[in-house]
Enzyme design. Structure first.
Site, PDB file in Angstrom:
ATOM      1  N   GLY A  85      -1.923  35.660  70.645  1.00 59.05           N
ATOM      2  CA  GLY A  85      -2.946  34.700  71.499  1.00 59.05           C
ATOM      3  C   GLY A  85      -3.083  34.957  72.895  1.00 59.05           C
ATOM      4  O   GLY A  85      -3.890  34.434  73.756  1.00 59.05           O
ATOM      5  N   PRO A 133      -0.056  40.227  68.303  1.00 60.00           N
ATOM      6  CA  PRO A 133      -1.240  40.602  69.119  1.00 60.00           C
ATOM      7  C   PRO A 133      -2.388  41.011  68.213  1.00 60.00           C
ATOM      8  O   PRO A 133      -2.114  41.794  67.345  1.00 60.00           O
ATOM      9  CB  PRO A 133      -0.821  41.307  70.203  1.00 60.00           C
ATOM     10  CG  PRO A 133       0.270  42.188  69.559  1.00 60.00           C
ATOM     11  CD  PRO A 133       1.040  41.298  68.803  1.00 60.00           C
ATOM     12  N   ARG A 164      -6.294  40.212  69.631  1.00 60.10           N
ATOM     13  CA  ARG A 164      -7.255  40.319  70.546  1.00 60.10           C
ATOM     14  C   ARG A 164      -6.727  41.152  71.628  1.00 60.10           C
ATOM     15  O   ARG A 164      -7.478  42.078  72.333  1.00 60.10           O
ATOM     16  CB  ARG A 164      -7.587  38.969  71.176  1.00 60.10           C
ATOM     17  CG  ARG A 164      -8.855  39.108  72.034  1.00 60.10           C
ATOM     18  CD  ARG A 164      -8.961  37.671  72.544  1.00 60.10           C
ATOM     19  NE  ARG A 164      -8.871  36.518  71.574  1.00 60.10           N
ATOM     20  CZ  ARG A 164      -9.913  36.010  71.077  1.00 60.10           C
ATOM     21  NH1 ARG A 164     -11.247  36.260  71.223  1.00 60.10           N
ATOM     22  NH2 ARG A 164      -9.889  35.042  70.349  1.00 60.10           N
ATOM     23  N   ARG A 177     -19.874  35.793  67.530  1.00 61.84           N
ATOM     24  CA  ARG A 177     -19.077  35.156  68.522  1.00 61.84           C
ATOM     25  C   ARG A 177     -20.071  34.347  69.406  1.00 61.84           C
ATOM     26  O   ARG A 177     -19.782  33.192  69.670  1.00 61.84           O
ATOM     27  CB  ARG A 177     -18.138  36.002  69.323  1.00 61.84           C
ATOM     28  CG  ARG A 177     -16.898  36.721  68.458  1.00 61.84           C
ATOM     29  CD  ARG A 177     -15.890  37.191  69.422  1.00 61.84           C
ATOM     30  NE  ARG A 177     -15.003  36.403  70.081  1.00 61.84           N
ATOM     31  CZ  ARG A 177     -15.295  35.955  71.150  1.00 61.84           C
ATOM     32  NH1 ARG A 177     -16.078  36.673  72.081  1.00 61.84           N
ATOM     33  NH2 ARG A 177     -14.327  34.957  71.949  1.00 61.84           N
ATOM     34  N   TYR A 199     -19.142  30.547  68.697  1.00 65.49           N
ATOM     35  CA  TYR A 199     -18.394  29.813  69.856  1.00 65.49           C
ATOM     36  C   TYR A 199     -18.979  29.602  71.341  1.00 65.49           C
ATOM     37  O   TYR A 199     -18.440  29.009  72.131  1.00 65.49           O
ATOM     38  CB  TYR A 199     -17.141  30.710  70.182  1.00 65.49           C
ATOM     39  CG  TYR A 199     -16.056  31.206  69.155  1.00 65.49           C
ATOM     40  CD1 TYR A 199     -15.232  30.146  68.219  1.00 65.49           C
ATOM     41  CD2 TYR A 199     -15.794  32.490  68.651  1.00 65.49           C
ATOM     42  CE1 TYR A 199     -14.680  30.509  67.062  1.00 65.49           C
ATOM     43  CE2 TYR A 199     -14.971  32.804  67.777  1.00 65.49           C
ATOM     44  CZ  TYR A 199     -14.374  31.816  67.112  1.00 65.49           C
ATOM     45  OH  TYR A 199     -13.556  32.023  65.886  1.00 65.49           O
ATOM     46  N   CYS A 240     -33.453  35.396  60.876  1.00 63.19           N
ATOM     47  CA  CYS A 240     -34.014  34.460  60.740  1.00 63.19           C
ATOM     48  C   CYS A 240     -33.259  32.985  60.952  1.00 63.19           C
ATOM     49  O   CYS A 240     -33.306  32.033  60.281  1.00 63.19           O
ATOM     50  CB  CYS A 240     -35.019  34.209  59.464  1.00 63.19           C
ATOM     51  SG  CYS A 240     -36.169  33.292  59.421  1.00 63.19           S
ATOM     52  N   GLU A 241     -32.951  32.841  62.410  1.00 62.92           N
ATOM     53  CA  GLU A 241     -32.213  31.736  62.705  1.00 62.92           C
ATOM     54  C   GLU A 241     -32.280  31.558  64.142  1.00 62.92           C
ATOM     55  O   GLU A 241     -32.102  32.607  64.916  1.00 62.92           O
ATOM     56  CB  GLU A 241     -30.678  31.823  62.339  1.00 62.92           C
ATOM     57  CG  GLU A 241     -30.358  31.987  60.857  1.00 62.92           C
ATOM     58  CD  GLU A 241     -30.343  30.674  60.003  1.00 62.92           C
ATOM     59  OE1 GLU A 241     -30.439  29.478  60.764  1.00 62.92           O
ATOM     60  OE2 GLU A 241     -30.541  30.776  58.721  1.00 62.92           O
ATOM     61  N   TYR A 253     -12.731  40.524  66.395  1.00 57.54           N
ATOM     62  CA  TYR A 253     -13.441  39.375  66.124  1.00 57.54           C
ATOM     63  C   TYR A 253     -15.191  39.821  66.026  1.00 57.54           C
ATOM     64  O   TYR A 253     -15.902  38.954  66.388  1.00 57.54           O
ATOM     65  CB  TYR A 253     -13.253  37.993  66.506  1.00 57.54           C
ATOM     66  CG  TYR A 253     -11.817  37.802  66.700  1.00 57.54           C
ATOM     67  CD1 TYR A 253     -11.203  37.434  65.075  1.00 57.54           C
ATOM     68  CD2 TYR A 253     -10.823  37.829  67.401  1.00 57.54           C
ATOM     69  CE1 TYR A 253      -9.809  37.407  65.015  1.00 57.54           C
ATOM     70  CE2 TYR A 253      -9.588  37.647  67.462  1.00 57.54           C
ATOM     71  CZ  TYR A 253      -9.129  37.268  66.221  1.00 57.54           C
ATOM     72  OH  TYR A 253      -7.704  37.047  65.974  1.00 57.54           O
TER      73      TYR A 253
END
Length: 402
Positions: free
Chosen positions: A226, A261, A263, A299, A303, A328-329, A357
């Protein structure tokens, strides 16, 4: 290290991910060195970036693997990580995964509920083996991070409370098929404050002492991962202070520290490079449309995450725009209301801090092939995953056509 994104675009086309392996090495050595005063294992969180070459590079440095599926376990084994350095975590392991993990002889299965413990015990009994397990404790500490990547509160789905954990350890002690080897906590991802980590580790260390008093001796304490990285202007946790605050709670305990770990090791090693297709204006709104999309890097859409973005041209004429892709969004964007210079067809755009990620959360939505992945080490680039073709995408369906 400076990476020549234009040269790589000419060689491999766009979009692509590129990873600086020298950065990964430096991050690993920094964290491992911080824990040099005690037995420790850095178990890389494979979910952050599961490319085989990335995992192999970390394995060559001495890393173990924290895995959340049997597929990730197999990836770690495939590149040479020893079974005794592999932990299998996750809240929803199916019976076949538990069975295979036991047969592969990995270090520990990290159990996240009483119901899961019953399944592990039953399967171990069927196989006539002893399952080495750890239990994930939820210390109910607010990690002060994005709610989607918070894992240490009772409202999150992960782990069990202290009292439940004690009962589970006692069950393990009395079982012929369970061997309690470790304890685990992980309160969330992208942490930038040390205090929540210190609080949670102290709670877990106190539980270890309580268990020791009733003759349940654990060998491993997994403090999770984290540690945050810089996406924008975050003030980060000092790794030496982090290690010291953890080690202070270990007084009197002969126990190996595991940290996991993901990230921290790979996030800032990676850049996603995409190419401008064209610009358009709807009313007063400017859009820069690129060949990369939310299926490549989700991401920002998932997020509302910030990534530093740089247009690789010399134009000084900046204005507000949305940076969007072809999917197409309406959610297909990398940034909204961002000042970028005027762009031309084929200009390159670098989206930084995309090593974690990024590709690992990519999809084939809109029948879009996943992009190429490239490693750069000691100034030399190499392809570590080729770009998917249309034939790759239909390979598992084509034989069933009637």
């Amino acid at each position: 290290m400076s990476i020549n994104f234009k040269e790589l675009a000419n060689k491999y086309q766009t979009p692509y991910y590129v990873y600086d392996f020298d950065h990964i090495t430096a991050q690993y050595n920094e964290l491992k060195g911080a824990f040099k005063a005690r037995k420790s294992l850095v178990a890389y969180a494979v979910k952050a970036n599961s490319n085989l070459s990335v995992i192999k590079h970390l394995a060559s440095l001495g890393a173990g693997a924290d895995c959340v599926s049997i597929g990730e376990v197999k990836r770690a084994l495939k590149v040479g990580i020893a079974p005794y350095k592999i932990i299998f975590s996750g809240v929803g392991k199916i019976d076949s995964e538990i069975k295979e993990a036991l047969e592969l002889g990995i270090l520990m299965i990290n159990v996240e509920s009483d119901a899961e413990l019953q399944r592990v015990e039953a399967i171990a009994k069927e196989l006539d083996v002893v399952a080495r397990i750890s239990i994930r404790v939820n210390p109910n500490i607010d990690p002060k991070t994005h709610p989607y990547i918070s894992t240490g509160l009772h409202e999150n789905k992960f782990g069990v409370d202290i009292d439940t954990a004690k009962r589970m350890y006692i069950q393990c002690k009395n079982s012929e098929n369970l061997d309690p080897q470790g304890i685990h906590c992980h309160i969330g991802s992208q942490l930038t404050e040390l205090e929540p980590i210190k609080e949670s580790v102290k709670i877990v260390a106190d539980l270890v002492r309580n268990l020791k008093a009733i003759k349940i001796e654990l060998s491993f304490m997994d403090i999770g991962g984290g540690l945050g990285i810089v996406y924008d202007d975050e003030k980060l946790i000092d790794t030496n202070e982090y290690a010291q605050s953890v080690l202070e709670t270990m007084f009197g305990l002969d126990i190996t520290i595991i940290c996991e770990p993901g990230r921290f090791l790979v996030g800032n090693c990676g850049t996603f490079v995409t190419k401008v297709l064209y610009e358009k204006v709807n009313g007063n709104k400017r859009f820069v449309i690129v060949d990369g999309a939310m299926n490549d890097l989700i991401r920002p859409s998932l997020y509302n995450a910030y990534h530093k973005i740089e247009v690789l041209n010399d134009n000084k004429e900046f204005s507000d725009c949305n940076l969007v892709g072809p999917v197409c969004e309406s959610g297909d964007f990398f940034a909204k209301n961002i000042d970028l210079p005027k762009t031309e067809h084929n200009d390159l755009i670098a989206i930084y801090s995309a090593g974690a990620y990024g590709f690992t959360m990519a999809s084939n939505y809109n029948t879009r092939g996943k992009v190429a992945e490239i490693a750069v080490e000691n100034g030399v680039d190499r392809l570590i995953r080729k770009r998917e073709t249309f034939e790759d995408l239909i390979a598992l369906e084509e034989e069933f056509l009637k």
